[in-house]
Design an enzyme around this catalytic site. Structure first.
Site, PDB file in Angstrom:
ATOM      1  N   LYS A 160      24.515  47.283  18.916  1.00 11.75           N
ATOM      2  CA  LYS A 160      24.810  47.330  20.357  1.00 11.75           C
ATOM      3  C   LYS A 160      26.297  47.547  20.598  1.00 11.75           C
ATOM      4  CE  LYS A 160      20.878  44.450  21.667  1.00 11.75           C
ATOM      5  NZ  LYS A 160      20.419  43.121  22.153  1.00 11.75           N
ATOM      6  N   VAL A 187       5.566  46.209  23.844  1.00 11.07           N
ATOM      7  CA  VAL A 187       6.320  46.793  24.959  1.00 11.07           C
ATOM      8  C   VAL A 187       5.590  48.017  25.500  1.00 11.07           C
ATOM      9  CG1 VAL A 187       8.510  47.822  25.674  1.00 11.07           C
ATOM     10  CG2 VAL A 187       8.507  45.919  24.055  1.00 11.07           C
TER      11      VAL A 187
END
Length: 365
Positions: free
Chosen positions: A223, A16
């Site tokens: 999350k 990333v």
């Protein structure tokens, strides 16, 4: 409009990180012409080494890092930015390091805004979570992390806007893992056995159950916790009721007996494998019930008419239930995973930080 120079210290040069750097380098001219923003990378670091760049990072940054990166401590980075009078500082955390998160507060205290894909700061103790925010307020800095939950979907921002406007949020629910969603969609709608689907999804090895637990279950739970805390919940990760996908019996199950494995797994949840004609589909769901102050992650059977069941295999889904909207949730949904999407989400957060810096700059003038 004057050019705003942003100085980024990038932590994490993996997949990333590389994609993010390349996206910026390829579009620097456009950012300068259309946004009057000049993004520079005076420091690129991994867990051990840091590359201090005086001339500006270019497309050869990887080879330069290999040649010139040196061992560092946080103090070296703080000293460097002070010596060179660097302003408009942004620390970007594209690692999953728990150690790096401990440096957030000293970074904030030394003038840094933070953009993070790393979830650890938002899922560690509630006291640390609040201390980070106290320091942000005290020093007038920004911490953005939209990629913590939705790969850049505006989930966190939507929740913030609703919550700050006084909207009463009653429930947050959804399929927060596209990989896990794809596994259960296939298992529900195909004549495939669960372990075979896992294998085809790239989850292989002798301990399949352990792999999927570690890769997905805790990720969905984190999350869910992040979203709950976003609307004021004082909860810890240990408060998340994670219903185990695999019982201890199944963890020792012989993978060759796949049919019996499927049967026992579903029996542990009190459901059966749902065929298309039954109008149901299996989903692995994270949910925060505000009224009950309860966090839960579990496998459920959903009617195919519901948004959460109509997902394509690679999609995520976030449902926000509020008092004003009643039984009809606000749904944020879409396909998005991989380094390109994550890097673009991080870049979006960087531009949001830049907007706040621009506003602050105008106020000071």
């Amino acid at each position: 409009m004057s050019v705003l120079k942003i100085n980024i210290v990038l932590f994490g040069k993996g997949n990333v990180g590389k994609e993010f750097l390349n996206q910026v380098i390829e579009n620097q001219k456009t950012f300068l012409e259309k946004r009057n923003i000049d993004i520079q990378f005076p420091i690129i670091a991994n867990s051990r080494l840091a590359y201090f760049e005086k001339e500006g990072v270019d497309k050869f940054w990887e080879s330069n890092f290999a040649l010139a990166a040196i061992p560092y401590k946080l103090e070296d980075i703080l000293d460097y930015v002070k010596i060179h009078n660097l302003e408009n500082l942004v620390a970007i955390d594209l690692t999953d390091s728990e150690e790096l998160v401990k440096n957030y507060i000293p970074l904030i205290q030394n003038g840094f805004n933070i953009v993070a894909a790393n979830k650890n700061a938002n899922t560690s103790s509630i006291e640390f979570y609040k201390e980070v925010r106290r320091n942000l307020d005290r020093h007038g800095k920004t911490f953005l992390y939209e990629t913590n939950v939705g790969s850049g979907f505006p989930v966190v921002q939507t929740l913030r806007d609703l919550y700050s406007s006084g909207e009463q949020i009653t429930k947050i629910r959804g399929v927060f893992s596209d990989s896990f969603g794809n596994v259960f969609k296939r298992f529900s709608t195909e004549e495939s056995l669960f372990l075979s689907v896992l294998s085809e999804a790239g989850i292989t090895g002798s301990k399949k159950s352990d792999s999927i637990e570690n890769l997905y279950k805790n990720d969905v739970a984190k999350k869910t916790l992040i979203l709950a805390r976003e609307i004021g919940a004082n909860l810890e990760f240990s408060d998340v009721n994670i219903l185990p996908l695999f019982s201890s019996e199944l963890k020792e199950f012989n993978p060759k007996q796949e049919y019996e494995f499927d049967k026992k797994m579903l029996e542990s949840y009190g459901i059966s494998k749902i065929a298309d004609e039954d109008n149901h589909i299996l989903r692995y769901v994270g949910e925060f019930s505000v009224l009950e102050n309860k966090l839960e992650v579990q496998l459920v059977s959903e009617l195919q008419s519901f948004p959460i069941a109509r997902l394509d295999g690679s999609e995520k889904n976030f449902e926000i239930y509020t008092k004003s909207y009643g039984k009809i949730p606000i749904v944020i949904q879409g396909s998005g995973s991989g380094k390109e999407v994550l890097a673009r989400g991080v870049l979006t957060d960087v531009f949001k930080v830049a907007e706040k810096l621009r506003i602050r700059e105008k106020v000071l003038v």
